[in-house]
Design a protein around this motif. Structure first.
Motif, mmCIF file in Angstrom:
data_model
loop_
_atom_site.group_PDB
_atom_site.id
_atom_site.type_symbol
_atom_site.label_atom_id
_atom_site.label_comp_id
_atom_site.label_asym_id
_atom_site.label_seq_id
_atom_site.Cartn_x
_atom_site.Cartn_y
_atom_site.Cartn_z
ATOM 1 N N THR A 80 3.324 -1.561 0.044
ATOM 2 C CA THR A 80 3.992 -0.285 -0.220
ATOM 3 C C THR A 80 3.059 0.623 -1.025
ATOM 4 O OG1 THR A 80 6.111 -1.456 -0.296
ATOM 5 C CG2 THR A 80 6.055 0.793 -1.171
ATOM 6 N N PRO A 81 2.815 1.855 -0.545
ATOM 7 C CA PRO A 81 3.291 2.456 0.699
ATOM 8 C C PRO A 81 2.593 1.863 1.915
ATOM 9 C CG PRO A 81 1.781 3.946 -0.401
ATOM 10 C CD PRO A 81 1.986 2.800 -1.337
ATOM 11 N N ARG A 82 3.201 2.046 3.081
ATOM 12 C CA ARG A 82 2.694 1.414 4.295
ATOM 13 C C ARG A 82 1.446 2.098 4.829
ATOM 14 N NH1 ARG A 82 7.292 0.533 8.654
ATOM 15 N NH2 ARG A 82 5.496 -0.460 9.658
ATOM 16 N N GLY A 83 1.381 3.419 4.705
ATOM 17 C CA GLY A 83 0.273 4.160 5.290
ATOM 18 C C GLY A 83 -0.946 4.187 4.389
ATOM 19 N N PRO A 84 -2.013 4.847 4.844
ATOM 20 C CA PRO A 84 -3.214 4.987 4.015
ATOM 21 C C PRO A 84 -2.907 5.704 2.701
ATOM 22 C CG PRO A 84 -3.676 5.604 6.290
ATOM 23 C CD PRO A 84 -2.189 5.449 6.176
ATOM 24 N N VAL A 85 -3.646 5.347 1.667
ATOM 25 C CA VAL A 85 -3.501 5.969 0.352
ATOM 26 C C VAL A 85 -4.869 6.462 -0.097
ATOM 27 C CG1 VAL A 85 -1.543 4.524 -0.311
ATOM 28 C CG2 VAL A 85 -3.872 3.781 -0.868
ATOM 29 N N ILE A 86 -4.865 7.381 -1.051
ATOM 30 C CA ILE A 86 -6.118 7.776 -1.693
ATOM 31 C C ILE A 86 -6.533 6.650 -2.629
ATOM 32 C CG2 ILE A 86 -7.253 9.474 -3.178
ATOM 33 C CD1 ILE A 86 -5.160 11.502 -2.237
ATOM 34 N N LEU A 87 -7.796 6.318 -2.635
ATOM 35 C CA LEU A 87 -8.304 5.238 -3.470
ATOM 36 C C LEU A 87 -7.859 5.435 -4.918
ATOM 37 C CD1 LEU A 87 -10.113 2.716 -3.617
ATOM 38 C CD2 LEU A 87 -12.049 4.243 -4.061
ATOM 39 N N GLY A 88 -7.178 4.429 -5.454
ATOM 40 C CA GLY A 88 -6.678 4.498 -6.818
ATOM 41 C C GLY A 88 -5.194 4.759 -6.911
ATOM 42 N N SER A 132 -0.476 -10.780 9.108
ATOM 43 C CA SER A 132 -1.671 -10.051 8.683
ATOM 44 C C SER A 132 -1.383 -8.565 8.715
ATOM 45 C CB SER A 132 -2.870 -10.379 9.586
ATOM 46 O OG SER A 132 -2.622 -9.971 10.921
ATOM 47 N N THR A 133 -2.085 -7.843 7.885
ATOM 48 C CA THR A 133 -1.950 -6.392 7.860
ATOM 49 C C THR A 133 -3.228 -5.803 7.288
ATOM 50 O OG1 THR A 133 -0.481 -4.555 7.256
ATOM 51 C CG2 THR A 133 -0.922 -6.207 5.554
ATOM 52 N N ARG A 134 -3.260 -4.501 7.233
ATOM 53 C CA ARG A 134 -4.466 -3.818 6.767
ATOM 54 C C ARG A 134 -4.077 -2.693 5.829
ATOM 55 N NH1 ARG A 134 -8.084 0.343 9.568
ATOM 56 N NH2 ARG A 134 -6.346 0.473 11.017
ATOM 57 N N LEU A 135 -4.825 -2.563 4.746
ATOM 58 C CA LEU A 135 -4.652 -1.477 3.789
ATOM 59 C C LEU A 135 -5.873 -0.571 3.866
ATOM 60 C CD1 LEU A 135 -3.431 -0.037 1.279
ATOM 61 C CD2 LEU A 135 -4.577 -1.774 -0.126
ATOM 62 N N VAL A 136 -5.634 0.710 4.099
ATOM 63 C CA VAL A 136 -6.710 1.696 4.147
ATOM 64 C C VAL A 136 -6.616 2.559 2.892
ATOM 65 C CG1 VAL A 136 -7.713 3.646 5.389
ATOM 66 C CG2 VAL A 136 -6.731 1.725 6.659
ATOM 67 N N GLN A 137 -7.718 2.612 2.138
ATOM 68 C CA GLN A 137 -7.785 3.442 0.935
ATOM 69 C C GLN A 137 -8.846 4.520 1.158
ATOM 70 O OE1 GLN A 137 -7.179 0.859 -2.877
ATOM 71 N NE2 GLN A 137 -8.392 -0.376 -1.479
ATOM 72 N N TRP A 138 -8.403 5.751 1.229
ATOM 73 C CA TRP A 138 -9.331 6.852 1.466
ATOM 74 C C TRP A 138 -10.120 7.184 0.209
ATOM 75 C CZ3 TRP A 138 -4.690 9.825 3.713
ATOM 76 C CH2 TRP A 138 -4.621 9.637 5.100
ATOM 77 N N LEU A 139 -11.416 7.333 0.344
ATOM 78 C CA LEU A 139 -12.174 8.096 -0.634
ATOM 79 C C LEU A 139 -12.019 9.573 -0.285
ATOM 80 C CD1 LEU A 139 -13.743 5.215 -0.558
ATOM 81 C CD2 LEU A 139 -15.500 6.470 -1.806
ATOM 82 N N LEU A 140 -12.365 9.903 0.946
ATOM 83 C CA LEU A 140 -12.303 11.286 1.412
ATOM 84 C C LEU A 140 -11.254 11.367 2.511
ATOM 85 C CD1 LEU A 140 -13.775 14.000 0.878
ATOM 86 C CD2 LEU A 140 -15.180 13.489 2.885
ATOM 87 N N ARG A 141 -10.131 11.981 2.195
ATOM 88 C CA ARG A 141 -9.039 12.013 3.159
ATOM 89 C C ARG A 141 -9.378 12.924 4.336
ATOM 90 N NH1 ARG A 141 -4.014 13.925 -0.125
ATOM 91 N NH2 ARG A 141 -3.003 13.224 1.786
ATOM 92 N N ILE A 190 2.110 -5.107 -3.471
ATOM 93 C CA ILE A 190 2.047 -6.097 -2.393
ATOM 94 C C ILE A 190 3.051 -7.202 -2.693
ATOM 95 C CG2 ILE A 190 0.593 -7.790 -1.218
ATOM 96 C CD1 ILE A 190 -1.796 -5.984 -1.874
ATOM 97 N N ARG A 191 3.867 -7.502 -1.685
ATOM 98 C CA ARG A 191 4.887 -8.541 -1.808
ATOM 99 C C ARG A 191 4.815 -9.457 -0.592
ATOM 100 N NH1 ARG A 191 8.948 -5.601 -1.158
ATOM 101 N NH2 ARG A 191 9.910 -6.397 0.756
ATOM 102 N N LEU A 192 5.023 -10.722 -0.826
ATOM 103 C CA LEU A 192 5.150 -11.687 0.264
ATOM 104 C C LEU A 192 6.617 -12.094 0.316
ATOM 105 C CD1 LEU A 192 2.092 -13.965 -0.667
ATOM 106 C CD2 LEU A 192 2.086 -11.854 0.674
ATOM 107 N N ASP A 193 7.251 -11.965 1.467
ATOM 108 C CA ASP A 193 8.652 -12.383 1.526
ATOM 109 C C ASP A 193 8.928 -13.178 2.794
ATOM 110 O OD1 ASP A 193 9.063 -10.566 3.589
ATOM 111 O OD2 ASP A 193 10.156 -9.125 2.371
ATOM 112 N N GLY A 194 10.133 -13.732 2.851
ATOM 113 C CA GLY A 194 10.495 -14.601 3.959
ATOM 114 C C GLY A 194 9.773 -15.935 3.928
ATOM 115 N N LEU A 195 9.299 -16.348 2.744
ATOM 116 C CA LEU A 195 8.552 -17.601 2.634
ATOM 117 C C LEU A 195 9.497 -18.793 2.518
ATOM 118 C CD1 LEU A 195 5.854 -16.507 0.002
ATOM 119 C CD2 LEU A 195 5.809 -16.193 2.483
#
Length: 436
Positions: free
Chosen positions: A33-41, A143-152, A46-51
């Motif tokens: 959370t949030p699901r989409g790309p974020v600005i770095l920082g 699996s998933t991916r987190l994108v952190q923008w330096l330059l949006r 992050i949560r793990l559920d359904g374990l």
């Protein structure tokens, strides 16, 4: 592995269907959370559920940073009856860190393989990619991916090589005028940190100039006899190439760059705010290897700016007691130190200072305190703040959720450095928002 293939690999991990050994429909998922790309920082949870309660799960985080270097952390968790692991509340049973920590999987990551070669003016990638994989008994559960923008997306970069100025102007999308922030690195020269920080600031809506002032082609090779007028000329050049709000020009400096930012702001009234990471309250001598003669770091009007001699302090021979040696030179050279104090009360705007409590390079905590004491004694009318992070070292000015392991010669506890990075950037963005 070339950087383009590493980015592609991260993308494929995020979208690929279950492969051999991956459990399709098995219990357990990664929730970012949030699901989409974020600005770095920007804050990410992050949560793990359904374990399955009482069962070991392994969370693997692989980060390809802005220079193409690969970092990995591997941590094992066991869920309770709720079947949920909150990284901010639940500690791994084993792995790269030991207690509940929302940033743990990032700061504890260890570099894999040979680091890529990075030149002093190289531009970083626009984003940092983090692949998160949840495994149980060696099989991939999610699996998933987190994108952190330096330059949006939409922001642009203009390389400046004009009139003796070497820099890169990062411009946010949309019309101006906008505040200009000038970034100055430390004694390493070049513009590596400046580019990282400028990209993130542009993503937050600022015109940001990553400025080199030595150590790159076209500029002096060492920190010696640098004209302070160079910084004013860089500001003027930025105004010719972008729609700058002339009433809002800030300087942000790290270490010797902090010294330069504070000093330049006492000379040039158009600089209306200063942020200084690991600052100095005085001007120190230049650094001209290999013999390190008594030489000024800065000039103004063609004349050397008075300085404190520290001839025996050599950046290429870092030692644990370098900060103590700096302090000794301030005492031994008390007369020179008094003549070299930066008259910070002349700065025409607010000041923000950051320091680490275990800085091994120089006593930035004490020197930041002396700056604020002088401001108070001189009746400084503008806002000023000082923040010290007890177990952090010298260099925690990099933005974002990134590896700080190992701390290296700049010192500090890796975890403390990580939190100092995130917290100082949050405070700096608040400071700049109030200033603009």
């Amino acid at each position: 592995m070339p950087i383009r293939w590493r980015f592609l690999l991260c993308a494929l991990i995020a979208i690929a269907p279950p492969a051999a050994g991956q459990v399709s429909g098995n219990r357990g998922r990664i929730v970012v959370t949030p699901r989409g790309p974020v600005i770095l920082g920007e804050e990410v949870t992050i949560r793990l559920d359904g374990l399955l309660p009482g069962i070991e799960y392994q969370l693997v985080a692989e980060t390809v940073n802005e220079w193409g270097a690969l970092f990995q952390s591997v941590n094992t968790f066991v869920a309770g009856t709720s079947g949920v692991i909150e990284l901010s509340q639940d500690a791994p049973v084993r792995g790269s860190y030991t207690r509940a920590d929302r940033l743990g999987i990032f700061w504890s990551a260890v570099r894999q393989g040979t680091p890529p070669s990075v030149g002093p003016t190289d531009a970083p990638a626009d984003s940092i990619q983090v692949s998160l994989v949840l495994r149980q008994e060696g099989r991939t559960v999610d699996s998933t991916r987190l994108v952190q923008w330096l330059l949006r997306p939409g922001a642009t970069v203009r390389e400046l090589r004009e009139g003796g100025i070497v820099g890169a102007l990062y411009q946010p999308a949309g019309a101006g005028p906008r505040p200009l922030v000038v970034l100055l690195g430390g004694s390493g020269g070049g513009m590596t940190w400046q580019r990282q920080a400028a990209a993130v600031l542009a993503s937050h809506g600022y015109l940001a100039l990553a400025l080199a002032y030595f150590g790159v082609p076209g500029l002096p090779p060492a920190l010696s006899d640098i004209p302070l007028e160079y910084f004013r000329e860089a500001i003027a050049l930025s105004k010719r190439h972008a729609d700058v709000d002339p009433t809002h020009v800030a300087m942000i400096g790290l270490s010797r760059g902090a010294e330069a930012a504070l000093l330049a702001a006492t000379k040039f009234p158009e600089i209306s705010a200063v942020v200084a990471f690991a600052p100095s309250h005085v001007v120190f001598m230049g650094q001209l290897p290999p013999r390190f003669p008594l030489q000024a770091a800065w000039t103004f009007g063609g004349n050397p700016v008075p300085y404190v001699p520290t001839r025996e302090i050599r950046p290429f021979r870092r030692t644990d007691n370098e900060a103590e040696r700096t302090l000794r030179y301030l005492v031994v050279n008390a007369e020179a130190a008094a003549a070299s104090v930066i008259p910070v009360e002349r700065i025409q705007g607010p000041i923000l200072l950051f320091s680490g409590g275990t800085d091994p390079i120089w006593p930035s905590g004490l020197m930041a305190e002396l700056i604020t004491e002088r401001l108070a004694a001189k009746g400084f009318k503008q806002p000023f703040q000082r923040f010290s992070y007890d177990s952090a070292g010298h260099a925690f000015a990099r933005p974002g959720y990134v590896s700080t392991t190992p701390a290296g010669f700049t010192g500090g506890d890796p975890r403390a450095n990580a939190y100092a990075q995130v917290e100082s950037w949050r405070r700096m963005l608040e400071f700049l928002a109030a200033w603009r």
